[in-house]
Design a protein around this motif. Structure first.
Motif, mmCIF file in Angstrom:
data_model
loop_
_atom_site.group_PDB
_atom_site.id
_atom_site.type_symbol
_atom_site.label_atom_id
_atom_site.label_comp_id
_atom_site.label_asym_id
_atom_site.label_seq_id
_atom_site.Cartn_x
_atom_site.Cartn_y
_atom_site.Cartn_z
ATOM 1 N N LEU A 294 0.808 -1.210 0.000
ATOM 2 C CA LEU A 294 0.000 0.000 0.000
ATOM 3 C C LEU A 294 0.846 1.266 0.000
ATOM 4 C CD1 LEU A 294 -2.946 -0.917 2.406
ATOM 5 C CD2 LEU A 294 -3.063 -0.511 -0.048
ATOM 6 N N ALA A 295 1.957 1.242 0.711
ATOM 7 C CA ALA A 295 2.825 2.420 0.759
ATOM 8 C C ALA A 295 3.391 2.720 -0.630
ATOM 9 C CB ALA A 295 3.957 2.212 1.760
ATOM 10 N N HIS A 296 3.808 1.662 -1.324
ATOM 11 C CA HIS A 296 4.309 1.819 -2.691
ATOM 12 C C HIS A 296 3.209 2.334 -3.609
ATOM 13 C CE1 HIS A 296 6.259 -0.312 -6.427
ATOM 14 N NE2 HIS A 296 6.173 0.997 -6.569
ATOM 15 N N SER A 297 2.012 1.755 -3.479
ATOM 16 C CA SER A 297 0.887 2.167 -4.324
ATOM 17 C C SER A 297 0.542 3.630 -4.096
ATOM 18 C CB SER A 297 -0.335 1.287 -4.033
ATOM 19 O OG SER A 297 -0.067 -0.062 -4.347
ATOM 20 N N GLN A 298 0.523 4.052 -2.841
ATOM 21 C CA GLN A 298 0.182 5.438 -2.517
ATOM 22 C C GLN A 298 1.149 6.415 -3.182
ATOM 23 O OE1 GLN A 298 0.052 6.352 1.683
ATOM 24 N NE2 GLN A 298 0.066 8.563 1.299
ATOM 25 N N LYS A 299 2.435 6.102 -3.108
ATOM 26 C CA LYS A 299 3.438 6.981 -3.697
ATOM 27 C C LYS A 299 3.343 6.987 -5.222
ATOM 28 C CE LYS A 299 6.866 6.543 0.015
ATOM 29 N NZ LYS A 299 8.230 6.056 0.374
ATOM 30 N N LEU A 300 3.135 5.814 -5.803
ATOM 31 C CA LEU A 300 3.085 5.696 -7.250
ATOM 32 C C LEU A 300 1.889 6.449 -7.833
ATOM 33 C CD1 LEU A 300 4.497 4.332 -9.688
ATOM 34 C CD2 LEU A 300 2.916 2.405 -9.393
#
Length: 325
Positions: A294-300
């Motif tokens: 989720l952290a990666h998705s949020q940034k992307l």
């Protein structure tokens, strides 16, 4: 008294449209036609300068306020939002145009929503939101001090998209797509960006080992590292023979950038042949879901908070839970 307009009723006196272009036309002979371009907002700004005056502020109708809104507020918005707002304004003016701004009451808004909602509930909600913003601006500008009649008027419930695109579905459409559309699909999947942001990427946006993007909708800035599959994709795009190499990364074989409507047409054709029903915009959600982080998705994706990303992902694949035992 001048003749009542039978065409272009939403335009002020001295501004007309012919063959898709706006013109300022003088009222005394010999009449002079001054071209003002195809963009309505810019034409209104130019018209105001040529006329040298604003509409009479004592005439506090919705049409007068909405014309000022169109000149001063709409040009500050994203291009897609400008286009949507202009269409929404036409519908609102058809109903509220000659009504005094402070005479619009909550029951009028309710009646508009109910009538418009018979055709398109989502569009009715957007038009109500624009009406509310225009009236708030009217309050700021001193046209009225009456409460906003849109307050407390409930719009229609909308169901957000919850479509998850499986790998096999994505591949099925990809196999039926032409090479330009394949490039766009792969770029959308690897970067997680919205369709409009994918299509606007230029070769100049690739530098210092990253792809630099400013999202149209939110203005969020992203520097996506050009590594792994993304690096291979960009190399593949650049290596393909072209008649002409343009500034845009997603271009057809003639060197022309791929526009929104052209992409939609190509995508519709490919998904029909593949017998799959997802939309191009669903690829962004697939990117968010497939990271598994989720952290990666949020940034992307450029979401402002984690909760937004969680909702975005869980709406498509559901929340992972433990069994009873």
């Amino acid at each position: 008294m001048g003749r009542v307009r039978t065409t272009n009723k939403g335009l002020p006196r001295g501004l007309t449209i012919k063959d898709g272009r706006y013109y300022h036309v003088t009222t005394v002979a010999p009449r002079k036609w001054t071209p003002l371009g195809r963009d309505r907002s810019q034409a209104l700004l130019a018209w105001a300068k040529l006329e040298g005056s604003e509409p009479d502020p004592s005439i506090k109708t919705f049409e007068v306020v909405s014309l000022r809104y169109e000149r001063e507020v709409i040009p500050t918005k994203a291009r897609r939002t400008q286009s949507d707002n202009l269409k929404e304004l036409e519908r609102l003016r058809a109903v509220f145009g000659r009504v005094m701004i402070e005479a619009i009451k909550p029951h009028h808004v309710r009646a508009y929503l109910d009538k418009r909602g018979q055709q398109a509930k989502a569009r009715a909600n957007r038009e109500k939101a624009l009406l509310s913003h225009i009236i708030n601006k009217a309050r700021e500008w001193g046209y009225t001090d009456a409460p906003n009649p849109c307050q407390g008027v409930k719009g229609f419930k909308e169901a957000g998209r919850d479509r998850y695109v499986s790998d096999s579905e994505f591949r099925a459409v990809w196999e039926k797509a032409d090479q330009t559309l394949r490039d766009a699909m792969d770029l959308a999947l690897l970067t997680g960006q919205r369709p409009a942001d994918v299509l606007k990427i230029q070769r100049a946006d690739l530098h210092d080992g990253a792809l630099w993007i400013v999202q149209n909708k939110t203005g969020a800035k992203r520097a996506i590292e050009v590594t792994g599959e993304l690096a291979a994709l960009i190399e593949r795009i650049n290596a393909r023979p072209r008649e002409r190499l343009s500034a845009w990364l997603i271009q057809d074989d003639c060197g022309k950038p791929l526009g929104t409507f052209a992409m939609r047409s190509r995508f519709d054709k490919a998904r029909t042949l593949a017998e799959v029903d997802f939309q191009f915009r669903d690829i962004r959600a697939k990117a968010a879901t497939d990271t598994g982080d989720l952290a990666h998705s949020q940034k992307l994706l450029g979401h402002r908070n984690r909760e937004m990303t969680e909702h975005y992902v869980r709406a498509r694949i559901g929340e992972r839970v433990q069994p009873l035992r």
